[in-house]
Each structure stands twice: as C-alpha cells, then as structure tokens.
Design an enzyme around this catalytic site. Structure first.
Site, mmCIF file in Angstrom:
data_model
loop_
_atom_site.group_PDB
_atom_site.id
_atom_site.type_symbol
_atom_site.label_atom_id
_atom_site.label_comp_id
_atom_site.label_asym_id
_atom_site.label_seq_id
_atom_site.Cartn_x
_atom_site.Cartn_y
_atom_site.Cartn_z
ATOM 1 N N GLU A 243 0.832 -1.209 0.000
ATOM 2 C CA GLU A 243 0.000 0.000 0.000
ATOM 3 C C GLU A 243 0.871 1.265 0.000
ATOM 4 O O GLU A 243 0.526 2.265 -0.636
ATOM 5 C CB GLU A 243 -0.969 0.003 1.189
ATOM 6 C CG GLU A 243 -1.979 -1.155 1.195
ATOM 7 C CD GLU A 243 -2.797 -1.277 -0.085
ATOM 8 O OE1 GLU A 243 -3.059 -0.248 -0.743
ATOM 9 O OE2 GLU A 243 -3.156 -2.431 -0.441
ATOM 10 N N GLU B 31 -0.246 -0.533 -9.927
ATOM 11 C CA GLU B 31 0.124 -1.805 -9.305
ATOM 12 C C GLU B 31 1.613 -2.109 -9.522
ATOM 13 O O GLU B 31 2.224 -2.828 -8.730
ATOM 14 C CB GLU B 31 -0.766 -2.919 -9.878
ATOM 15 C CG GLU B 31 -0.767 -4.219 -9.105
ATOM 16 C CD GLU B 31 -1.468 -4.162 -7.746
ATOM 17 O OE1 GLU B 31 -2.041 -3.116 -7.379
ATOM 18 O OE2 GLU B 31 -1.422 -5.187 -7.046
ATOM 19 N N HIS C 48 1.701 2.145 -3.507
ATOM 20 C CA HIS C 48 0.630 2.949 -4.119
ATOM 21 C C HIS C 48 0.687 4.381 -3.593
ATOM 22 O O HIS C 48 0.557 5.350 -4.346
ATOM 23 C CB HIS C 48 -0.746 2.364 -3.776
ATOM 24 C CG HIS C 48 -1.113 1.120 -4.535
ATOM 25 N ND1 HIS C 48 -1.186 1.079 -5.906
ATOM 26 C CD2 HIS C 48 -1.454 -0.121 -4.104
ATOM 27 C CE1 HIS C 48 -1.564 -0.139 -6.289
ATOM 28 N NE2 HIS C 48 -1.721 -0.896 -5.218
#
Ligand code: ZN
Length: 501
Positions: A266, A295, A269
């Site tokens: 995460e 991604e 991202h």
C-alpha cells in the site's frame, strides 16, 4: 493560458473537490465510521458523486473542450495544456456515453449484489449469488455496448482501467507469462522443503508489527507529513490530493507476512500518489497512468525490493530487535527463503509471486467467456475448478474458496483483474530500467537506502501523472513496448536459486 482554459481548470477543480470529499467520507466509512451510520453515509456519497458526475458531463465542459482542442493541437503532446485537454476529453466522452439511468441501475444492482455475494460466500453457495451476477453481466454488456469497441467486447471494459490497451495484447502477454510460470511452478512443487516458513507462523504481537511496518515504510520514503496509515478490514490506499494520502493495513498476530508486505504494498501505491506534482492536483491528470501502472509501484516495493535478499540483509537485524524470541537463530538466508515460499493455493490474495498471476489468468479467461456469452453462469463453479486444476494443480472443495472468493464481480468490475498481472509485468520492467540507469540500486537497498530508486520512479513515472497511456509511458521510460521478459527473467533466476532448480 487564456480565459477559457482558466474556466475549464476552475470547473475541473470544483469537480475534483466533490470527488475528493467523497473520497474522505468513503475512507472514513472503511476505517472509523460507526456501523449505524451506513445509510446516512450512502446518501452523502451518492449526492457528492452524482453532483460531480453531472458537472463533469455538462454541456459546458463539452463546449470548453470543443473550443480548446484546436488551440492546443500544435502543442507538444506531453505539455500540461495538451495532456489536460486530451485526457479530459477521453474521460468526458466515456462518461457521456453512460446515461444517468444506466449508472443509477448499476449502483442499485451492485449494492444488492454486494450483500448477496457476502451471504453466498459465507454459505459457500453460488446459487445465492447467481441471479445477481446474471444482472451484473447484463449491465456490463450494456455498458460495453454503450462505450463501444471495435474488436472484442472485453476491450470496452478493460479500457476503463488500462486506457488504450486491447484484450488481444493482454492475451499475448499472458500467453508468454503462462509459458514461463506454469513450468516454473511445477518445478518448484517438487522442492517444497527448501523454503521453510514455520517460524513466521508464531505469535507476533500486533503493536510491534505496526511499529516495525511504520519504520519500514517511512524509510522507503512514504511521507507522513502528507499521509497516514490506519487499520481496516481490507487494506487499501486512497488519496484526496498528493498532499494527503491514506494507507490502511490489516494486522493479525499469527500472520506476520500479510501485514508487513501489505503495508509495503500500500505504501508503494501511496508513494505514487504523493509523487504526483501539486500543479496537476484537482485535474484529471492527478492520478496514475492506469491501475496496472499503479500496481507496478506497489508490487515493485512489495516483491522486487521487499522480498529481496539485500532488503533483509539490512532489515532482519532491526526486525530481531522487535521480535527477539520469535527470530532467535533465524539467518538472513532462512528469512529470505521463508518470505519467498511458493505454494499453489486456492486463494488469490494469499498467493506468492510465482502463482499469483495464474489466478489472474483463470479470471481473465472466464470473464471473456462470460462477456462473449460462451458459458452458462450456472456452470461457472465447475469451470473455475477445472481451470484452477489446469493452472495450479489445486481443486477448490467449495465455492467460497473458488468462484466466490473475490468481491470484484459483485461490484460490477469486470475487466479489472488483468491490471494485477500487468502490474507485475511492469514492476520488473520499470525496476530493470531504473537499475540499468543507476546500477548501484541493489547495493543501496542492502544498506537500507531507497532514495535513488524512489527518485527514479518519481521522475519517470510519478511526475507524469495520467498524461500518458500505459503503452505510451512504457515507451517513453524504457524505449520499447510492454515486455514480459524482465518479469520472467526475474522470477526464473530468483526461484531457481531459492529452490535449487
Ligand atoms: Zn495494489
């Protein structure tokens, strides 16, 4: 910039504010909101999102685009003005093709389908979900027809997540991946003893997991001045502007790997979101190039960096200070092997790097058959099992661990799954390019220094926001098309060494 351009920017900024406010409410819903607030929150979100949609698809925006297009025609395609007009036009045309009635029906249908999917999964009974999936498939076909496509119906849905990328191209890339990964998985299957991870299944107190995770992602470069991390049932990242990026993670005492690698994923991202320049904020350019490119960042930090030997050469001594008894006597080599254990399993989200993509191919093939009406939906549970056996050599005992395991279809997100594998493919391609330009990167990782790698990603990927399509971005960054060789070379050499193949 002239007055019309300023007018467009002002309108897009307001629309972004509505969407970002909805983003805050949605983040709150998944982190802190008390359960009793669900209906009120749904109303608030509907109002904000509908207002944003109405404003964006207004005739005024269309007129501004019509007037401005000839004015930017001579500009360099990567310039702010030309990119903004081009990307806004693409979004505008797409959203105008979907009637308010169609969008409302999809919202209603998916709300009910989501509930039904949860019940069906709990009961492991596909029949409970079947009528809802039937409606969602009809709506998906209707959406695809409204959006239009030249070749394959799947193209229309895929294009929402991967602008410009065609189904045939994905099929070709996946065929190469399959040819490399299926034999690799089979070769590993006979060598299981070489990667023992039993010591990772002890009790790891969650507050220390939390602290270690924060220390890691801070050092990787996630900026807590412009972001935070909280807990949620399903980890996700959301961003309201590049100055405010929210990560969530999920902790459990017996599952150390899932929390740490989830946090790193995460944060990957999140660092992309933080790297988008503030002068693109409040415009359609203030996001990633595509979900697959997004991604690529999360998977690169999670796997190529986070599961490398160099990474653990640096971090294991530190981790041992957090968990001295659990890691007593565990060497870097043993730890490295443990976090890279390959094991064909039924559940996608728990899959390792080698078998993960095989899960995606199963879904991609089934979605194409569904959209082309080549399979009866009542046959999906059996088809799922057959394909899982073909690709992974495992046979789901029931629907909960089979066709019902993912939330995506209940949310109407057909065409989404390929973005995960594309992310893996691109993670290796971008990382290879970074190392070819800065050969010292692996040595830096071993010393716990991640700034050069992040800096390269910032300049080459993040700073460009959504100006380019995935294929254009890859061409610009690597000088060639999207290629599977970097990922396959990476996977083959890494796992040949770990498993002595
Ligand atoms: Zn992700």
């Amino acid at each position: 910039m002239n007055a019309q351009f300023e007018e467009l920017i002002a309108r897009l900024g307001e629309i972004a504010d509505f969407n970002n406010a909805a983003g805050v409410l949605s983040w709150d819903q998944q982190t802190y909101m008390p359960p009793g607030a669900i209906r009120a929150r749904a109303q608030q979100l509907t109002t904000l999102r509908r207002t944003a949609h109405e404003r964006f698809t207004s005739d005024e925006i269309g007129q501004l685009l019509d007037d401005l297009e000839p004015q930017v025609a001579e500009l360099e395609p990567g310039s702010y003005e030309a990119s903004l007009i081009r990307v806004t036009r693409r979004d505008y045309d797409r959203q105008r093709k979907l009637s308010a009635d169609l969008v409302a029906r999809l919202t209603r249908t998916t709300a009910l389908a989501r509930e039904a999917w949860e019940r069906a999964r709990k009961a492991s009974d596909f029949a409970l979900f079947l009528p809802h999936l039937d409606e969602i498939l009809d709506l998906s076909v209707e959406i695809a027809e409204a959006l239009g496509y030249e070749d394959r119906i799947y193209d229309a849905l895929l294009d929402r997540f991967e602008p410009g990328l065609k189904t045939a191209r994905i099929e070709a890339l996946f065929a190469e991946m399959k040819a490399g990964l299926v034999p690799l998985g089979q070769a590993i299957a006979g060598q299981q003893g070489r990667a023992d991870d039993t010591f990772l299944h002890q009790d790891f107190p969650v507050d220390r997991q939390w602290d270690f995770g924060l220390e890691v992602i801070t050092r990787l470069g996630f900026d807590f001045e412009h972001g935070r991390q909280d807990r949620s049932a399903h980890p996700f990242t959301t961003s309201f502007t590049p100055a405010d990026v929210r990560l969530t993670t999920r902790l459990s005492p017996g599952n150390f790997k899932s929390a740490l690698f989830g946090s790193i994923h995460e944060a990957g991202h999140g660092m992309y979101n933080q790297g988008i320049p503030m002068d693109l904020a409040r415009t359609p350019l203030a996001r990633g190039a595509s979900l697959g490119v997004h991604e690529s960042q999360s998977r690169m930090w999670e796997n190529i960096v986070g599961r490398s030997r160099g990474f653990w050469t640096f971090w294991l001594p530190r981790l041992r200070e957090y968990f001295p008894s659990q890691l007593e006597g565990v060497t870097v080599d043993a730890f490295y092997r443990a976090v890279n254990r390959v094991e064909p399993s039924l559940i996608r989200v728990e899959a390792d790097e080698v078998t993960y993509n095989l899960h995606i191919f199963v879904r991609f093939e089934i979605e194409n058959l569904m959209l082309e009406r080549k399979v009866r939906l009542s046959d999906l549970p059996e088809l799922w099992k057959t394909k899982m056996e073909e690709y992974l050599g495992v046979w789901p005992a029931d629907d909960a661990d089979g066709v019902l395991q993912d939330v995506h279809w209940s949310s109407g997100m057909l065409g989404y799954f390929p973005t995960y594998s594309l992310g893996n493919i691109l993670s290796a391609q971008f990382y290879d390019q970074a190392v070819s330009e800065i050969p010292d990167i692996p040595a830096q990782i071993e010393k716990g220094e991640f700034g050069s790698l992040l800096g390269w990603m910032r300049t080459n990927i993040h700073a460009r926001g959504a100006k380019y399509t995935p294929a254009e971005l890859v061409e610009l960054v690597t000088g060639g098309p999207i290629r599977t060789e970097p990922f396959l070379d990476y996977a083959r050499s890494k796992y040949a060494e770990i498993y002595g193949l």
